[in-house]
Write an enzyme that holds these catalytic residues in place. Sequence first.
Site, PDB file in Angstrom:
ATOM      1  N   ASN A  16       0.839  -1.212   0.000  1.00 16.92           N
ATOM      2  CA  ASN A  16       0.000   0.000   0.000  1.00 16.92           C
ATOM      3  C   ASN A  16       0.868   1.253   0.000  1.00 16.92           C
ATOM      4  O   ASN A  16       0.546   2.242  -0.662  1.00 16.92           O
ATOM      5  CB  ASN A  16      -0.943  -0.004   1.200  1.00 16.92           C
ATOM      6  CG  ASN A  16      -2.187  -0.818   0.930  1.00 16.92           C
ATOM      7  OD1 ASN A  16      -3.038  -0.417   0.139  1.00 16.92           O
ATOM      8  ND2 ASN A  16      -2.275  -1.989   1.554  1.00 16.92           N
ATOM      9  N   ILE A  95      -1.353  -1.195  17.868  1.00 16.53           N
ATOM     10  CA  ILE A  95      -2.502  -0.422  18.328  1.00 16.53           C
ATOM     11  C   ILE A  95      -1.972   0.861  18.957  1.00 16.53           C
ATOM     12  O   ILE A  95      -1.047   0.832  19.772  1.00 16.53           O
ATOM     13  CB  ILE A  95      -3.326  -1.249  19.335  1.00 16.53           C
ATOM     14  CG1 ILE A  95      -3.992  -2.407  18.583  1.00 16.53           C
ATOM     15  CG2 ILE A  95      -4.361  -0.377  20.040  1.00 16.53           C
ATOM     16  CD1 ILE A  95      -4.713  -3.387  19.461  1.00 16.53           C
ATOM     17  N   LEU A  96      -2.526   1.978  18.527  1.00 17.84           N
ATOM     18  CA  LEU A  96      -2.058   3.274  19.022  1.00 17.84           C
ATOM     19  C   LEU A  96      -2.930   3.730  20.185  1.00 17.84           C
ATOM     20  O   LEU A  96      -4.138   3.480  20.206  1.00 17.84           O
ATOM     21  CB  LEU A  96      -2.091   4.301  17.888  1.00 17.84           C
ATOM     22  CG  LEU A  96      -1.153   3.982  16.721  1.00 17.84           C
ATOM     23  CD1 LEU A  96      -1.396   4.938  15.561  1.00 17.84           C
ATOM     24  CD2 LEU A  96       0.305   4.019  17.158  1.00 17.84           C
ATOM     25  N   HIS A 112      -7.938  -0.770   6.023  1.00 19.04           N
ATOM     26  CA  HIS A 112      -8.281  -2.037   6.674  1.00 19.04           C
ATOM     27  C   HIS A 112      -8.863  -2.986   5.627  1.00 19.04           C
ATOM     28  O   HIS A 112      -9.725  -2.577   4.829  1.00 19.04           O
ATOM     29  CB  HIS A 112      -9.307  -1.792   7.791  1.00 19.04           C
ATOM     30  CG  HIS A 112      -9.649  -3.047   8.532  1.00 19.04           C
ATOM     31  ND1 HIS A 112      -8.782  -3.636   9.424  1.00 19.04           N
ATOM     32  CD2 HIS A 112     -10.747  -3.842   8.490  1.00 19.04           C
ATOM     33  CE1 HIS A 112      -9.337  -4.730   9.906  1.00 19.04           C
ATOM     34  NE2 HIS A 112     -10.523  -4.883   9.354  1.00 19.04           N
ATOM     35  N   GLU A 146     -10.635   3.952  19.265  1.00 17.88           N
ATOM     36  CA  GLU A 146     -11.153   2.591  19.143  1.00 17.88           C
ATOM     37  C   GLU A 146     -10.630   1.954  17.854  1.00 17.88           C
ATOM     38  O   GLU A 146     -10.682   2.572  16.783  1.00 17.88           O
ATOM     39  CB  GLU A 146     -12.688   2.637  19.113  1.00 17.88           C
ATOM     40  CG  GLU A 146     -13.332   1.279  19.227  1.00 17.88           C
ATOM     41  CD  GLU A 146     -14.832   1.322  18.930  1.00 17.88           C
ATOM     42  OE1 GLU A 146     -15.364   0.329  18.434  1.00 17.88           O
ATOM     43  OE2 GLU A 146     -15.438   2.386  19.175  1.00 17.88           O
ATOM     44  N   ASP A 148     -10.016   0.156  14.420  1.00 18.94           N
ATOM     45  CA  ASP A 148     -10.788  -0.081  13.195  1.00 18.94           C
ATOM     46  C   ASP A 148     -12.185   0.545  13.245  1.00 18.94           C
ATOM     47  O   ASP A 148     -13.147   0.029  12.665  1.00 18.94           O
ATOM     48  CB  ASP A 148     -10.883  -1.589  12.881  1.00 18.94           C
ATOM     49  CG  ASP A 148      -9.515  -2.203  12.634  1.00 18.94           C
ATOM     50  OD1 ASP A 148      -8.611  -1.470  12.177  1.00 18.94           O
ATOM     51  OD2 ASP A 148      -9.333  -3.401  12.895  1.00 18.94           O
ATOM     52  N   GLU A 175      -5.831  -5.523  -4.454  1.00 15.66           N
ATOM     53  CA  GLU A 175      -5.918  -4.662  -5.649  1.00 15.66           C
ATOM     54  C   GLU A 175      -6.832  -3.468  -5.389  1.00 15.66           C
ATOM     55  O   GLU A 175      -6.556  -2.348  -5.827  1.00 15.66           O
ATOM     56  CB  GLU A 175      -6.428  -5.469  -6.850  1.00 15.66           C
ATOM     57  CG  GLU A 175      -5.361  -6.388  -7.429  1.00 15.66           C
ATOM     58  CD  GLU A 175      -5.937  -7.406  -8.413  1.00 15.66           C
ATOM     59  OE1 GLU A 175      -7.116  -7.258  -8.812  1.00 15.66           O
ATOM     60  OE2 GLU A 175      -5.204  -8.353  -8.757  1.00 15.66           O
TER      61      GLU A 175
HETATM   62  C1  GAR Z   1      -2.941  -4.726   3.999  1.00 16.33           C
HETATM   63  O1  GAR Z   1      -3.822  -5.699   3.494  1.00 16.33           O
HETATM   64  C2  GAR Z   1      -3.650  -3.835   4.999  1.00 16.33           C
HETATM   65  O2  GAR Z   1      -4.982  -3.580   4.669  1.00 16.33           O
HETATM   66  C3  GAR Z   1      -3.552  -4.676   6.247  1.00 16.33           C
HETATM   67  O3  GAR Z   1      -2.255  -5.212   6.215  1.00 16.33           O
HETATM   68  C4  GAR Z   1      -1.855  -5.379   4.860  1.00 16.33           C
HETATM   69  C5  GAR Z   1      -0.525  -4.697   4.669  1.00 16.33           C
HETATM   70  O4  GAR Z   1       0.002  -4.976   3.401  1.00 16.33           O
HETATM   71  N1  GAR Z   1      -3.776  -3.891   7.417  1.00 16.33           N
HETATM   72  C6  GAR Z   1      -4.338  -4.365   8.521  1.00 16.33           C
HETATM   73  O5  GAR Z   1      -4.712  -5.503   8.639  1.00 16.33           O
HETATM   74  C7  GAR Z   1      -4.486  -3.348   9.633  1.00 16.33           C
HETATM   75  N2  GAR Z   1      -5.306  -3.863  10.676  1.00 16.33           N
HETATM   76  P1  GAR Z   1       1.077  -4.027   2.759  1.00 16.33           P
HETATM   77  O6  GAR Z   1       2.242  -3.929   3.773  1.00 16.33           O
HETATM   78  O7  GAR Z   1       1.508  -4.746   1.524  1.00 16.33           O
HETATM   79  O8  GAR Z   1       0.447  -2.705   2.486  1.00 16.33           O
END
Ligand code: GAR
Length: 195
Positions: A16, A95-96, A112, A146, A148, A175
């Site tokens: 991402n 978690i922050l 998320h 809180e 997510d 994607e």
């Molecule tokens: C992503 O799918 C993101 O949505 C998820 O971790 C992955 C990171 O992938 N985030 C969470 O689960 C947060 N709770 P990436 O390092 O390739 O972006």
Amino acid sequence: MSRKRVAILISGRGSNMAALIAAAKAADYPAEIALVLSNVPGAGGLAAAAAEGIATATVDHKLYGRDREAFERAVQAELETHAIEIVCLAGFMRILTPWLVSRWQDRMINIHPALLPAYKGLDTHERALADGAARHGATVHFVVPEMDAGPIILQGEVPVLPGDTTETLGKRVLEVEHRIYPEALRMIATEYRLS
Ligand code: GAR
């Protein structure tokens, strides 16, 4: 045009993050990626960011034991050093506490891998499949104390197909993540430019 200075916080591979970096290369994009910070030394995304000429920092949460606020003070110091205006959490698996979140109210966003408020937390693809969900997807939202929760900025949906595994479904969702995260950042960076 003044571009908003953005930090991306990662814990892993940073796909991402890469999508955000790619989007910010466009001349008309309202944000620049000024810092990539990881809580995991050697996280894959750090090298990728450095290769793009982006400043990187590591704040290893393990050095702070259970003192979450001390960890967050070190993160905040990096954000201030780099004059950051917007923070994007991108696979940042800590978690922050309200200490940091309150400092970044309306200026910290997260992606998320689920259609929130469904499937907060971990293992979202496994749980969607186990439930026989017909649709799944990803959400970009403002961060609030809180986990997510917080106002939704953008969502992208995918169908769950017969024979899907966590891998095939996860790939389809990823994607969508790569499409909606740059768009959500564009939206909020533009809004801040106007206000
Ligand atoms: C992503 O799918 C993101 O949505 C998820 O971790 C992955 C990171 O992938 N985030 C969470 O689960 C947060 N709770 P990436 O390092 O390739 O972006």
